[in-house]
Design an enzyme around this catalytic site. Structure first.
Site, mmCIF file in Angstrom:
data_model
loop_
_atom_site.group_PDB
_atom_site.id
_atom_site.type_symbol
_atom_site.label_atom_id
_atom_site.label_comp_id
_atom_site.label_asym_id
_atom_site.label_seq_id
_atom_site.Cartn_x
_atom_site.Cartn_y
_atom_site.Cartn_z
ATOM 1 N N TYR A 88 -1.922 -0.319 11.333
ATOM 2 C CA TYR A 88 -1.625 -1.396 9.467
ATOM 3 C C TYR A 88 -1.015 -1.022 8.983
ATOM 4 O O TYR A 88 -0.337 -1.902 8.065
ATOM 5 C CB TYR A 88 -3.432 -0.932 9.052
ATOM 6 C CG TYR A 88 -3.265 -1.300 7.557
ATOM 7 C CD1 TYR A 88 -3.438 -1.607 7.012
ATOM 8 C CD2 TYR A 88 -3.139 -0.101 6.313
ATOM 9 C CE1 TYR A 88 -3.536 -2.613 5.637
ATOM 10 C CE2 TYR A 88 -3.620 -0.547 5.014
ATOM 11 C CZ TYR A 88 -3.493 -1.609 4.514
ATOM 12 O OH TYR A 88 -3.131 -1.936 3.458
ATOM 13 N N THR A 123 0.705 -1.284 0.302
ATOM 14 C CA THR A 123 0.192 -0.211 0.084
ATOM 15 C C THR A 123 0.820 1.500 0.526
ATOM 16 O O THR A 123 2.296 1.107 0.822
ATOM 17 C CB THR A 123 -1.001 0.045 1.303
ATOM 18 O OG1 THR A 123 -1.652 1.228 1.331
ATOM 19 C CG2 THR A 123 -0.308 -0.638 2.561
ATOM 20 N N ASP A 124 0.324 2.403 -0.314
ATOM 21 C CA ASP A 124 0.728 3.637 -0.046
ATOM 22 C C ASP A 124 1.315 4.086 1.617
ATOM 23 O O ASP A 124 1.054 5.237 1.542
ATOM 24 C CB ASP A 124 0.409 4.920 -1.039
ATOM 25 C CG ASP A 124 -1.219 4.540 -0.849
ATOM 26 O OD1 ASP A 124 -1.781 3.851 -0.075
ATOM 27 O OD2 ASP A 124 -1.917 5.864 -1.535
ATOM 28 N N LYS A 162 2.359 -3.449 7.045
ATOM 29 C CA LYS A 162 2.539 -3.315 5.803
ATOM 30 C C LYS A 162 3.900 -3.440 5.806
ATOM 31 O O LYS A 162 4.040 -3.599 5.072
ATOM 32 C CB LYS A 162 1.772 -2.376 4.376
ATOM 33 C CG LYS A 162 -0.148 -3.050 5.070
ATOM 34 C CD LYS A 162 0.406 -4.355 4.747
ATOM 35 C CE LYS A 162 0.260 -4.610 2.455
ATOM 36 N NZ LYS A 162 -0.082 -6.042 2.294
#
Ligand code: NAD
Ligand code: TYD
Length: 361
Positions: A161, A135-136, A165
């Site tokens: 989160y 994810t960014d 990641k």
């Protein structure tokens, strides 16, 4: 064949459906390993029932014995890792599952894949790929005027989160540099499209609007996200899998930076057009500003030029075409929505928005 993890979730299931429907890949079977958490939904894959090209296995990426057995049995040429806990708000309420799956699970998966890869013959070993979907959000938050995230942007995750990641991305990187595992990583912006679980912004707004419930906008609604139509994301992953340079990361974005409040107004305007309310009022009258998310990142934006320059990938959808397709899909698929609004879903909505907010199912 390929092994997909998390292929009963939003992006993974779209990927599996698109893969098997594509002229290039349709004849290459998929083994789909998914734990079926609240976010995993076999209804999404119903059209593949009885299709020998799709083998579904319920299980955990952290179960090294199971993953090892699947790899030995099916001998995939690639593993594409979508499996994760993915919802920021849930990570704030309960980060433990995020560490278990996103960090420990990715570690165990990498180890099982490494053992399998080491045992392959020379040509299979060279052709093998482990593609990690990220994810960014690992890059943190941008100011209004800062340039969009390039692949060289420092990692500055702000939520449990995104921190989990980021940790998984670092493990994938290290397994390449230390052990030579042939990895690829993609970091994408916010996806939207069919089969999106209605705890996330766009599907939640569509579902609540149609149910006559409040549309909860966090804080001032001026937080910016860069929206990517899920099918464009899937095509980018296929491209990176085919042609990406080993050990590289590729940012995937739709060039669609929008403040949340604009997204909500766009959804309302489309619903006003496609499913007007009986009393003639706009769905926008249901918009309610609620308490902001703690540590809420203000802006994400992806610079996807590397993917375009190196691999020739560009999104096919504009936000206008993609959001129209998405709203039309939700209007055409009320049974899918009804089925995902299970007891677990209602429990979450009560916890996040409060029983009195009467949002969600
Ligand atoms: P999702 O939550 O809809 O689906 C995740 C899937 O993984 C579910 O089917 C779930 O059952 C499965 N899963 C969870 N834990 C597992 C485990 N331990 N073992 C096996 N399966 C497990 O998520 P999504 O939106 O489809 O996201 C897919 C990937 O893309 C994630 O890695 C996420 O971080 C990343 N991503 C998503 C977005 C987005 O906008 N949705 C944006 C950027 C990156
Ligand atoms: P979300 O879909 O949860 O994705 P992410 O947090 O990974 O970007 O949220 C997108 C944006 O919408 C984010 O800025 C939070 C905001 N948001 C709301 O304003 N209201 C909501 O009810 C939800 C779920 C999100």
């Amino acid at each position: 064949m390929i092994l997909v993890t998390g292929g009963a979730g939003f992006i993974g299931a779209n990927f599996v459906l698109d893969w098997l429907a594509s002229a290039d890949h349709g004849s290459e079977p998929v083994v789909n390993l998914d734990k079926l958490t609240y976010a995993g939904n076999l209804d999404t894959l119903a059209s593949l029932q009885g299709d020998a090209r799709h083998v579904f296995v319920q299980g955990d990426i952290g179960d090294a014995a199971l993953v090892g057995e699947l790899l030995a049995t099916h001998q995939p040429r690639a593993v594409i890792n979508f499996a994760a806990e993915s919802h920021v708000d849930r990570s704030i309420h309960g980060p433990e599952d995020f560490i278990q799956t996103n960090v420990l699970g990715t570690f165990r998966l990498l180890e099982a894949v490494r053992q399998y890869w080491l045992g392959l013959g020379a040509s299979q070993k060279e052709a093998f790929r482990f593609l990690h979907v990220s994810t960014d959000e690992v890059y943190g938050s941008l100011s209004k005027t800062a340039p969009a995230f390039a692949e060289t942007h420092p990692y500055e995750p702000n939520s449990p989160y995104s921190a989990s990641k980021a940790a998984s991305d670092h493990l994938v990187r290290a397994w390449h540099h230390t052990y030579g595992l042939p990895v690829l990583t993609t970091n994408c912006s916010n996806n939207y499209g069919p089969y999106h679980f209605p705890e996330k912004l766009i599907p939640l707004m569509i579902v609540n609007a149609l149910a006559g419930k409040p549309l909860p906008v966090y804080g001032d609604g001026m937080q910016i996200r860069d929206w990517l139509y899920v099918k464009d994301h899937c095509s980018a992953i296929r491209r990176v899998l085919r042609a990406g340079r080993l050990g590289e990361t590729y940012n995937v974005g739709g060039w669609n930076e929008k403040p949340n409040i604009d997204i909500v107004h766009t959804v309302c305007a489309l619903l006003d057009e496609l499913r007007p309310k009986a009393d003639g009022s706009s769905y926008a009258t249901q918009i309610t500003h609620v308490t902001d998310r703690p540590g809420h990142d203000r802006r994400y934006a992806i610079d996807a030029r590397k993917l375009e320059a190196e691999l020739g990938w560009k999104p096919a959808e504009t936000f206008e075409t993609g959001i129209r397709k998405t709203v039309q899909w939700y209007l055409a698929n009320p049974e899918w929505v009804a089925n995902v609004q299970s007891g677990a879903y209602r429990e979450w909505v009560g916890k996040q928005y409060g029983a009195s907010a009467e949002v969600g199912a």
